[in-house]
Write a protein that holds these residues in place. Structure first.
Motif, PDB file in Angstrom:
ATOM      1  N   UNK A   1       0.812  -1.218   0.000  1.00  0.00           N
ATOM      2  CA  UNK A   1       0.000   0.000   0.000  1.00  0.00           C
ATOM      3  C   UNK A   1       0.844   1.267   0.000  1.00  0.00           C
ATOM      4  N   UNK A   2       0.242   2.343  -0.530  1.00  0.00           N
ATOM      5  CA  UNK A   2       0.863   3.662  -0.444  1.00  0.00           C
ATOM      6  C   UNK A   2       0.570   4.311   0.913  1.00  0.00           C
ATOM      7  N   UNK A   3      -0.554   3.971   1.482  1.00  0.00           N
ATOM      8  CA  UNK A   3      -0.971   4.566   2.760  1.00  0.00           C
ATOM      9  C   UNK A   3      -1.884   3.590   3.488  1.00  0.00           C
ATOM     10  N   UNK A   4      -1.836   3.606   4.802  1.00  0.00           N
ATOM     11  CA  UNK A   4      -2.730   2.826   5.642  1.00  0.00           C
ATOM     12  C   UNK A   4      -2.927   3.590   6.939  1.00  0.00           C
ATOM     13  N   UNK A   5      -3.967   3.225   7.668  1.00  0.00           N
ATOM     14  CA  UNK A   5      -4.106   3.706   9.030  1.00  0.00           C
ATOM     15  C   UNK A   5      -3.450   2.693   9.947  1.00  0.00           C
ATOM     16  N   UNK A   6      -4.075   1.524  10.014  1.00  0.00           N
ATOM     17  CA  UNK A   6      -3.533   0.419  10.793  1.00  0.00           C
ATOM     18  C   UNK A   6      -4.165  -0.838  10.201  1.00  0.00           C
TER      19      UNK A   6
END
Length: 391
Positions: A283-288
């Motif tokens: 992924x390029x971005x995640x929260x958790x």
């Protein structure tokens, strides 16, 4: 008398899958109500044993629809009179925090499960940051899902209010009995999956679980996989996401490559995880990311990008590998490294992964931390002090 708690998500899938059973647990201590958009997953919320309300909320930029959603949410809050409103996901946060502020709900909590603006540029980034700042201005308590999200909020100067991470992060915890390689009936389901796609015992299997969205790194994953040996397979679990679709070339590879098996959205992802040797999440971005925790509970090492959330779960060499974002070459090399890792070493990494999940993210313990969090709040909206405050 129980305090009234209203929990909101943009879509019912978040309630039905990620937050499953949490409202039912909290209803022992609060008068809980749920609000989300209409959708096919709504009927799965009945087992929570709490009231469910529908307010349409549209993902993405939609000012007119958002105004209508806020108005409908205000009417609902006047009807329910909650003392606490807790929103998850971006659009539900904007709609609920505005409505709760207008209704003067005493406690207004929003959990940031991930930030979009760090991967955007120009006017889109400025607009998204403005929306998040407005949301925070309306909230009384702000909970980043993990320390990476907390640091991004601080670096982006989104709010000067205190920020707290509950426990080690995450919003739901993991049912480690359900997500277990030894769960009842799972071995048979895994065998059927391998039989369906003619996956041999000598094949090395990667799994990807998530929305088919370019921000999930699907383009890089498929490009990297094409460079791997013929005894490697890739199981892809997830439905199409039109908000940020993958490239046409990626879709062609996904549907035509003889060693890639796209199984679509699955309510039960465990057979795919058990069939895999390694989970890959570029992924390029995640929260958790929940799927990284779930794979860990299933004793599967993970190849993930070095981003917020992932790097709070993965300790390189212990339970997986971390690679740079959008780097197909590094991803290829690391996936190949996983393939060449001795079986005994992979198994040891898998055991370490499950141990870490059990110790830090077990679902029952997370629920108790959530209860402590809510119990620490009062109508004077003082910042709660029982969580892990950023030093």
């Amino acid at each position: 008398m129980k305090s009234r708690l209203l929990i909101a998500t943009t879509v019912p899938e978040t309630m039905a899958v990620i937050l499953r059973d949490q409202p039912r647990f909290l209803s022992q201590h609060f008068e809980v109500a749920l609000v989300t958009s209409p959708g096919c997953e709504l009927n799965r919320l009945a087992h929570e044993g709490v009231s469910v309300h529908v307010v349409p909320m549209r993902r993405g930029i939609s000012p007119l629809q958002d105004f209508v959603s806020v108005c409908r949410m205000v009417l609902l809050m006047f009807e329910l009179r909650p003392e606490i409103v807790h929103s998850y996901t971006p659009k539900a946060g904007l709609v609920c925090m505005l409505a709760a502020w207008l209704c003067r709900v005493p406690i207004r909590v929003h959990t940031f499960t991930g930030l979009i603006w760090p991967t955007r540029q120009g006017w889109k980034q400025r607009m998204l940051k403005t929306v998040d700042s407005l949301l925070c201005a309306c909230a009384t308590h702000i909970v980043p899902e993990g320390r990476g999200v907390l640091q991004d909020l601080q670096a982006g100067q989104i709010t000067s209010k205190p920020l707290y991470v509950i426990g080690h992060g995450n919003v739901a915890g993991v049912d480690v009995e359900y997500f277990s390689p030894h769960a009842s009936g799972l071995e048979y389901a895994c065998a059927q999956l391998r039989l369906l796609y003619k996956i041999e015992k000598t094949d090395f299997v990667y799994a990807f679980v998530g929305r088919l969205n370019r921000d999930k790194g699907v383009n890089e994953l498929l490009a990297a996989f094409e460079n791997l040996p013929n005894h490697s397979r890739l199981i892809v679990v997830g439905g199409l996401d039109d908000t940020a679709p993958v490239s046409n070339q990626a879709m062609s590879t996904l549907t035509s490559h003889p060693r890639i098996h796209w199984v679509g959205f699955q309510h039960d992802i465990r057979p795919a995880l058990l069939a895999a040797d390694v989970l890959v999440l570029p992924s390029y971005r995640e929260g958790f990311p929940n799927v990284v925790l779930q794979a860990g509970a299933m004793e599967r090492p993970v190849v993930a990008t070095d981003i917020s959330g992932c790097n709070e779960i993965i300790a390189p060499g212990l339970n997986g590998w971390l690679v740079p974002v959008k780097n197909t070459q590094a991803l290829t090399l690391t996936m190949r490294q996983a393939l060449n890792t001795p079986v005994t070493s992979l198994q040891a990494m898998g055991r370490s992964a499950r141990k870490r999940v059990v110790e830090r993210f077990e679902r029952g313990e997370h629920w108790r931390r959530m209860l402590a969090f809510y119990s620490s709040l009062d109508i004077r909206t003082r910042p709660f002090q029982t969580m892990h405050k950023d030093e």
